[in-house]
Design a protein around this motif. Sequence first.
Motif: not given
Length: 1021
Positions: A471-480
């Motif tokens: 969730v935090v990764a998506e918030d910062i624009g890091l898509y998995k």
Amino acid sequence: MYLNCHTYYSLRYGTIKPERLLAIASKNGIKTLALTDINNTSACLDFVRLSKEYSIKPVLGIDFRNGAQQQFVLLAKNNKGFQNINAYLSKFLHDNHLEIPKKAPELEHTYVIYPYQQHNNFKLKPNEFLGIKPEDLNKLKFSQWNNLRSKLVVLKTVSFETKKDFNTHRLLRAIDNNTLLSKLPKSEEGKPNDKILPYDELCETYQEFPELLDNTLAILNNCTIAFDFSQETPNNQKSFTENEDSDYELLKKLTYEGLTYRYKNPDDTIHNRIKKELDIIKSKGFVSYFLINWRILEYARSKGYYYVGRGSGANSVVAYLLRITDVDPIELDLYFERFINLYRKNPPDFDIDFSWTDRDDITDFIFKTFKNTALLTVYNTFKFKASVRELGKVFGLPKAEMDVLTRGRYNINQLDKLSQLVLRYSTYIQGFPNYLGIHASGIIISEKPIHYYTATFLPPKGYATTHFDMVVAEDIGLYKFDILSQRGLGKIKDAVNIVAYNNPKVSPIDIHDIERFKKDENIKYLLRNAKAIGCFYVESPAMRMLLKKLQVDDYLGLVAASSIIRPGVAKSGMMREYILRHRYPERIKKAHPVLLDIMPETYGVMVYQEDVIKVAHIFGGLDLGQADKLRRGMSGKFRSRDEFLAVKQQFFDNCKASGKPEALTAEVWRQTESFAGYAFAKGHSASYAVESYQSLFLKAYYPLEYMVATINNFGGFYRTELYVHEARMHGGIIEAPCINTSFSQAIIRGKTIYLGFMFLHALEAKTIENILIKRQQNGAFKSLDDFIDRVPISIEQISILIKINTFRFTGINKRELLWEAHLKISKTTFETHIITLFKAEKINYSTPALPSTALENAFDEIELLGFPLCNPFHLLETPTSNPLRAKHLINFNNKIITIEGYLVATKNTKTSNGKKMHFGTFLDHDGNFIDTVHFPPVAAKYPFRGKGIYTITGKVLIEFDCVNIEVQCLERSTIIEDPRYALKSSNSTFQNKKSFADHKANHLSPMSPKILSHSKAYDNH
């Protein structure tokens, strides 16, 4: 003025949620706050994102400690400083043997704060300061540091909000130290007053030392941290090639090259869709994301790995042409905007499934190929029952008392104070992060170094793992990149290979010829009749019943069924409505015209995640960006966020403005909300259906080979026993492991299936390896003596092999072989054979004739395999005379019947009011399925009592051609006494102690080192 603040991500130390910390600070007039969790950065990005809402300037750092012993605090002057701190901490988190030193390293763009030390020969560099806690102020007056106030700062630690928090902290520290609370050293605790003080009160505390306040303020003013949470552009690796322009040219080239592979005659619809998608992919900055996925899967194909690309990525024709997915979005009219749209700010992702045997190599390839790569973490939190046990140990409760608490069988008013404390604090810490784990599949590949965002730790897998979650990764624009594993692909791959060696004259199977499979009448027959045991995603009892109810026999029907089975559709009541409309087309007229117009393919019923977007957009008047935000918000990850709640309100406002009745709006919202978080994207369901068709093809034409592959991949929904049974139902001859034929896994020769050594309980991997090596080197074993000569083995290990009858080729009864083995192998630890020049002459012992029966063999199989190879009904103490079978039940609708069934699976669930109920799956005497439902009164009165044969009494219910028994009474039948340990003689009684001793010598000693009660052994299996 706060340079040292902890959240509950200071694992098993802190007690405050990150947002709560900001709220407390704001309430107390704090304008700048430094987050410095202990050896952890999990909360950092969220802390920065949320700080604006509280008008607080965030500062980031880390509190470096060995256990509870503070060494120093590092603060980041800027993002570069934060990166340096993260990299430094990661060294210790990657190597558990390293201890954090007392002296901080020289890191650019950082400040160092040391805890107070009385001697002033401690040299401080320009960026280093000494932290003075309130309790240090009196000491400071008489210290030489008092003359060096320019190097002193306020060090007011914040770990708690209330007294209860401090008590919780002590419990967490005791858990962390694995000690009783009464024995927790004070050195492992924080201070009760480690709480935020109002700004004015803190300044008053240090009023005699104004320089400390000035120095602290100067440090905070000089620290600035900033991250972009707008998600306007992704922060993943920017380019796959040299630059973004060449990336786009490569993507376009690969896309059009894929046309000839996927389409024979591509028309304007396909060309227009390609152009539309390429334009959006480029404008949203997702070109490199597609190319990286393409490269990973190009490598997988080069290695011969099977994979399935699924999720919303299957909505993309570009992904289809790049062979990332095998679902044609044009054929299925898949909604591309569900995957990527111009309004969507959050990044997309592909879910790529690999065989469980291939996934690790794919992960290794990714880490070796791409520079800034890391696994994503998950926060493993304290669950209530686990918390009860942990706190029970801390308070010194006996295990029996903890068992009572975890099972919920108590009256709270009758518990002692300690037990009440355990329950109270277990509830309080429920949801606290306990430790960091690894996300099931998520990998990020960033443009900047991973440490720009987070510190990393090194789990046993050996790959750097972030401190923040997806969730935090998506918030910062890091898509998995989702790299998952499943056993279904392993089964398919292995089955193709097994077919090749067992049917050498058969042409090689093109398992990817899905179009042919969709038209195959044999596959349609399996689907309509739910004969899909072992087949991916369609073998569970619930799915078997759904297939029967829907009479599914085509691809689109299976795609719909794959989503309808999800909990949300059933919860909303729309599963039943869909079945009714599918079976009785006249009922479709009852659908609301607007919904029917939006979703004609599914009769106006919401089945897919795309339907949420369509309904929100067309019915609720939301734009596509708002509609997708609503769909994502319903997944639960963002449900509490203000932006989701605002979109929800907009939905209702738009419906009201357009004149829709309030009751209709409320019902549409209810249906949408109740299933949206669980339903599949249509492309996801379509991807699952492709794999289902592959497994159905193998089951239809090569059922025995497919069952062998299923067994070797450790099954699927059911235990190994059922897949062995299924092979037998298809004409397979099942053999126990054979010393000269079997391998570690099961193999098939014609129609004969030899189970593998790996299925024998307690047989060691080293033993299996030795057997196979010696057999390969010098051929088949000629006798037990030959085996003992060639294979180093202990008496315990060879006993397993003999008891399962692996030496049956000798023609000697296994009881006699056991005696012989006991006489010829030392019971001491067996060492590897030493090769000698001459062989010692073998002593031949004369052993008594000790025949064993088929029943004794069955009980050996239960002990060693976990199930008998014979029909389990043959083990009943009183053979059943009931002629009723599963195939007869269709004739007894609404009648009370009694039938016997062998339990193979149970599902436990709860009613809407929280009462326990069950579903059961049994086999009848002929091996056919019986499905049962056990409502709460029956479930409480007649619980399942482990594996075995049950007498089932209940009412037969038939709905949509699907037969169920509503159970009224359930009793487990008695099986025969284990003949291996039964007392027996020619007169069926023992006349004296000597005869008992003789019996014991003849029947017990060689079989097992200790006598087991069969009933217990059988129950445990």
